[in-house]
Design an enzyme around this catalytic site. Structure first.
Site, PDB file in Angstrom:
ATOM      1  N   ALA A 103       1.812  14.316 -22.980  1.00  0.00           N
ATOM      2  CA  ALA A 103       1.290  13.010 -23.418  1.00  0.00           C
ATOM      3  C   ALA A 103       2.105  12.407 -24.578  1.00  0.00           C
ATOM      4  CB  ALA A 103      -0.176  13.153 -23.813  1.00  0.00           C
ATOM      5  N   PHE A 126      -6.464  20.110 -24.696  1.00  0.00           N
ATOM      6  CA  PHE A 126      -7.211  18.904 -25.066  1.00  0.00           C
ATOM      7  C   PHE A 126      -8.570  18.953 -24.377  1.00  0.00           C
ATOM      8  CE2 PHE A 126      -8.325  14.358 -24.661  1.00  0.00           C
ATOM      9  CZ  PHE A 126      -8.470  14.110 -26.006  1.00  0.00           C
ATOM     10  N   ASP A 127      -9.562  18.200 -24.890  1.00  0.00           N
ATOM     11  CA  ASP A 127     -10.927  18.372 -24.363  1.00  0.00           C
ATOM     12  C   ASP A 127     -11.069  18.074 -22.870  1.00  0.00           C
ATOM     13  OD1 ASP A 127     -10.800  15.629 -24.747  1.00  0.00           O
ATOM     14  OD2 ASP A 127     -12.462  15.510 -26.160  1.00  0.00           O
ATOM     15  N   HIS A 145     -19.406  14.369 -27.359  1.00  0.00           N
ATOM     16  CA  HIS A 145     -19.203  13.342 -28.388  1.00  0.00           C
ATOM     17  C   HIS A 145     -19.126  11.939 -27.805  1.00  0.00           C
ATOM     18  CE1 HIS A 145     -15.334  14.642 -26.977  1.00  0.00           C
ATOM     19  NE2 HIS A 145     -14.673  13.708 -27.635  1.00  0.00           N
ATOM     20  N   ASP A 165       1.806  19.707 -21.195  1.00  0.00           N
ATOM     21  CA  ASP A 165       1.024  18.476 -21.293  1.00  0.00           C
ATOM     22  C   ASP A 165       1.867  17.564 -22.168  1.00  0.00           C
ATOM     23  OD1 ASP A 165      -0.549  16.399 -22.207  1.00  0.00           O
ATOM     24  OD2 ASP A 165      -2.403  17.558 -22.114  1.00  0.00           O
ATOM     25  N   TYR A 181       0.830  -1.210   0.000  1.00  0.00           N
ATOM     26  CA  TYR A 181       0.000   0.000   0.000  1.00  0.00           C
ATOM     27  C   TYR A 181       0.864   1.259   0.000  1.00  0.00           C
ATOM     28  CZ  TYR A 181      -3.756   3.243   0.981  1.00  0.00           C
ATOM     29  OH  TYR A 181      -4.648   4.277   0.890  1.00  0.00           O
ATOM     30  N   LYS A 229      -0.094   7.263 -23.655  1.00  0.00           N
ATOM     31  CA  LYS A 229       0.383   7.562 -25.006  1.00  0.00           C
ATOM     32  C   LYS A 229       1.875   7.217 -25.067  1.00  0.00           C
ATOM     33  CE  LYS A 229      -3.470  10.220 -24.741  1.00  0.00           C
ATOM     34  NZ  LYS A 229      -4.303  10.272 -23.531  1.00  0.00           N
TER      35      LYS A 229
HETATM   36  N1  F0G Z   1      -3.778  15.550 -22.821  1.00  0.00           N
HETATM   37  C1  F0G Z   1      -3.760  15.173 -24.103  1.00  0.00           C
HETATM   38  C2  F0G Z   1      -2.965  15.961 -25.090  1.00  0.00           C
HETATM   39  C3  F0G Z   1      -4.485  14.054 -24.508  1.00  0.00           C
HETATM   40  O1  F0G Z   1      -4.456  13.697 -25.796  1.00  0.00           O
HETATM   41  C4  F0G Z   1      -5.220  13.320 -23.552  1.00  0.00           C
HETATM   42  C5  F0G Z   1      -5.989  12.150 -23.927  1.00  0.00           C
HETATM   43  C6  F0G Z   1      -5.203  13.747 -22.223  1.00  0.00           C
HETATM   44  C7  F0G Z   1      -4.462  14.873 -21.897  1.00  0.00           C
HETATM   45  C8  F0G Z   1      -5.948  13.027 -21.135  1.00  0.00           C
HETATM   46  O2  F0G Z   1      -5.284  11.862 -20.790  1.00  0.00           O
HETATM   47  O3  F0G Z   1      -6.822  10.007 -21.437  1.00  0.00           O
HETATM   48  O4  F0G Z   1      -4.950   9.645 -19.830  1.00  0.00           O
HETATM   49  O5  F0G Z   1      -6.928  10.952 -19.165  1.00  0.00           O
HETATM   50  N2  F0G Z   1      -6.227  11.860 -25.113  1.00  0.00           N
HETATM   51  C9  F0G Z   1      -6.894  10.673 -25.594  1.00  0.00           C
HETATM   52  C10 F0G Z   1      -7.057  10.792 -27.084  1.00  0.00           C
HETATM   53  C11 F0G Z   1      -8.133  10.280 -24.864  1.00  0.00           C
HETATM   54  O6  F0G Z   1      -7.737   9.930 -27.668  1.00  0.00           O
HETATM   55  O7  F0G Z   1      -6.482  11.686 -27.684  1.00  0.00           O
HETATM   56  P1  F0G Z   1      -6.042  10.547 -20.276  1.00  0.00           P
END
Ligand code: F0G
Length: 465
Positions: free
Chosen positions: A219, A127-128, A443, A217, A76, A260
């Site tokens: 990713a 990102f969304d 979406h 960010d 833990y 990613k």
């Molecule tokens: N930032 C970026 C640039 C992303 O592309 C994503 C996720 C996230 C943050 C959020 O990360 O999914 O681990 O919570 N992108 C995916 C996509 C979902 O399909 O582009 P997460």
């Protein structure tokens, strides 16, 4: 690989374990799409032949990652796997504090709810989920993409850049309300386009004037680094490791979705240098994610992420990755399909607005194309236009996201053939209308219906009579 004289770039791995892919009939796909409310997120994955919905969490793990899973320490508190992951992040990215989270958006939620309401968070393009987390915390997510990003067909190499002039204006006017600036590498929302080191340097310089931290960010940080190596003259002779190091040296912290460029099926983290923020973040982490040394992840997940972060820096892999994505883009262009140029790292983005000019924005040309492709070929893709981003959409795009190390070139040739046939009958593709939509991130959950033409309606009436 550079010692070989051959033009062909091969996958720098061989396959040890395979998974069958499903094939369905057109009639079955029509039924499935109807049952899913014409929303591709609701199609069962075992009814998808090629799944290009996302490159997130869909990578094939390596033999070393699978073996690292067995080392996972499931204690833990203070499990050794956390320290393995912390060491990898510290050595690759250089931040002092590493806070694991179950995925990128959990790290986003912690950072932005910690910062609190009434703020402005400028970025190149959020990102969304990032936008949704900033807004849920009561702040404003401000996109400042560079002007070059507006033209999808120009070859400007760093369309992911932040607009420095616009950032300067916002800082001058509102710096007291800006706790940080977030630059997303690569810029997923506008075509997976890279951000240059020069743009990061200039951003940092501007922010230093106001003592505002720069967050990244991250990713797709390794893909961004490789695109810098290919395109930015000043760092052509640098290794990817050096470019990555320089990228993060310019930042005060990062948000990471390890799904990613971490080659992991789940996981993420927040990493930063500010000890006080880190302490606050750890306290919030305990509320929803877990103890600060596991943050919603199993010990084995932390091991897979650590190993993945090292592997993604392999230049033979990155060379193959970037070239194989470009190959898909070239194939689409041969069929006359307009794409966002230049091709980015993780995906090819089709400009559905230009491909289907007969479908207006409010009838979602991107969604119409994604549905038509599923019906024709069982390929699942993702709309990134007015359906996903509403009024914030810059373009009507469809993203063909390529999972890492999963599909081979013949899968992509099959995809290209499907597009070649679709392009010939594109005038028959019709728009969609929304039937039900949730307030945020619509979406994922929306229900849609195809818009019937006058001829369809006449036929339906004739059949009903
Ligand atoms: N930032 C970026 C640039 C992303 O592309 C994503 C996720 C996230 C943050 C959020 O990360 O999914 O681990 O919570 N992108 C995916 C996509 C979902 O399909 O582009 P997460």
């Amino acid at each position: 690989m550079s010692q070989w004289p051959y033009r062909t770039i091969i996958e720098p791995f061989k396959i040890k374990m395979v998974e069958p892919i499903p094939f369905t009939s057109r009639r079955e796909r029509e039924r499935l799409l109807h049952q899913a409310g014409h929303n591709l997120f609701k199609i069962p994955a075992n009814k998808v032949t090629l799944d290009l919905l996302t490159d997130s969490g869909t990578a094939a793990m390596s033999a070393l990652q699978w073996s690292a899973l067995m080392r996972g320490d499931e204690s833990y508190a203070c499990a050794s796997s956390f320290f393995v992951m912390e060491r990898a992040v510290r050595r690759i990215m250089g931040f002092a504090h590493v806070i694991p989270a179950h995925q990128g958006r959990a790290a986003e939620r912690i950072l932005f709810s910690m910062i609190g309401p009434g703020k402005i968070i400028p970025g190149n393009t959020h990102f969304d989920t990032t936008r949704a987390n900033i807004e849920a915390a009561g702040s404003v997510a401000l996109d400042l993409p560079c002007p070059e990003s507006k033209n999808t067909s120009s070859m400007y190499p760093f369309k992911g850049n932040i607009n420095l002039a616009a950032l300067e204006r916002v800082l001058k006017k509102s710096h007291a309300k800006i706790p940080l600036v977030l630059v997303t590498i690569t810029n997923n929302a506008i075509g997976g386009q890279p951000v240059s080191l020069e743009n990061l340097r200039q951003t940092k310089k501007l922010l230093n004037r106001y003592k505002i931290p720069l967050f990244i960010d991250a990713a797709r940080f390794a893909e961004n680094a490789y695109l810098i190596k290919l395109k930015e003259a000043s760092s052509k002779s640098w290794s990817v490791r050096q470019i990555v190091h320089e990228t993060f040296r310019l930042a005060d912290g990062c948000l990471m979705s390890a799904k990613k460029d971490g080659f992991a099926n789940i996981g993420g983290f927040l990493a930063l240098n500010n000890a006080q923020w880190a302490q606050q973040a750890r306290q919030m982490l305990v509320l929803t994610e877990g103890f600060p040394t596991y943050g919603g992840l199993a010990g084995r997940d932390l091991e897979a992420i650590a190993q993945g972060l090292w592997e993604v820096l392999d230049e033979a892999y990155l060379k193959y990755r970037i070239r194989s994505t470009e190959y898909v883009g070239e194939g689409l262009m041969k069929s006359g399909i307009p794409i966002v140029l230049p091709v980015g790292g993780h995906a090819v983005y089709i400009d559905a607005g230009r491909f289907l000019p007969h479908i207006p924005e409010d009838q979602f040309p991107g969604h119409a194309l994604a549905c038509a492709l599923y019906l024709d070929a069982g390929v699942r893709t993702c709309e990134m236009g007015s359906l996903a981003f509403g009024k914030n959409a810059q373009h009507e795009l469809v993203r063909l996201a390529i999972p890492r190390r999963v599909y081979t070139q013949s899968h992509m040739d099959w995809l290209l053939e499907a597009f070649e046939m679709l392009a010939r009958k594109k005038n028959k593709i019709r728009g969609y209308r929304l039937i039900k939509e949730p307030k945020a991130l619509r979406h994922f959950m929306a229900t849609l219906a195809p818009i019937k033409s006058a001829a369809d309606k006449k036929l339906a009436r004739a059949l009903a009579a």
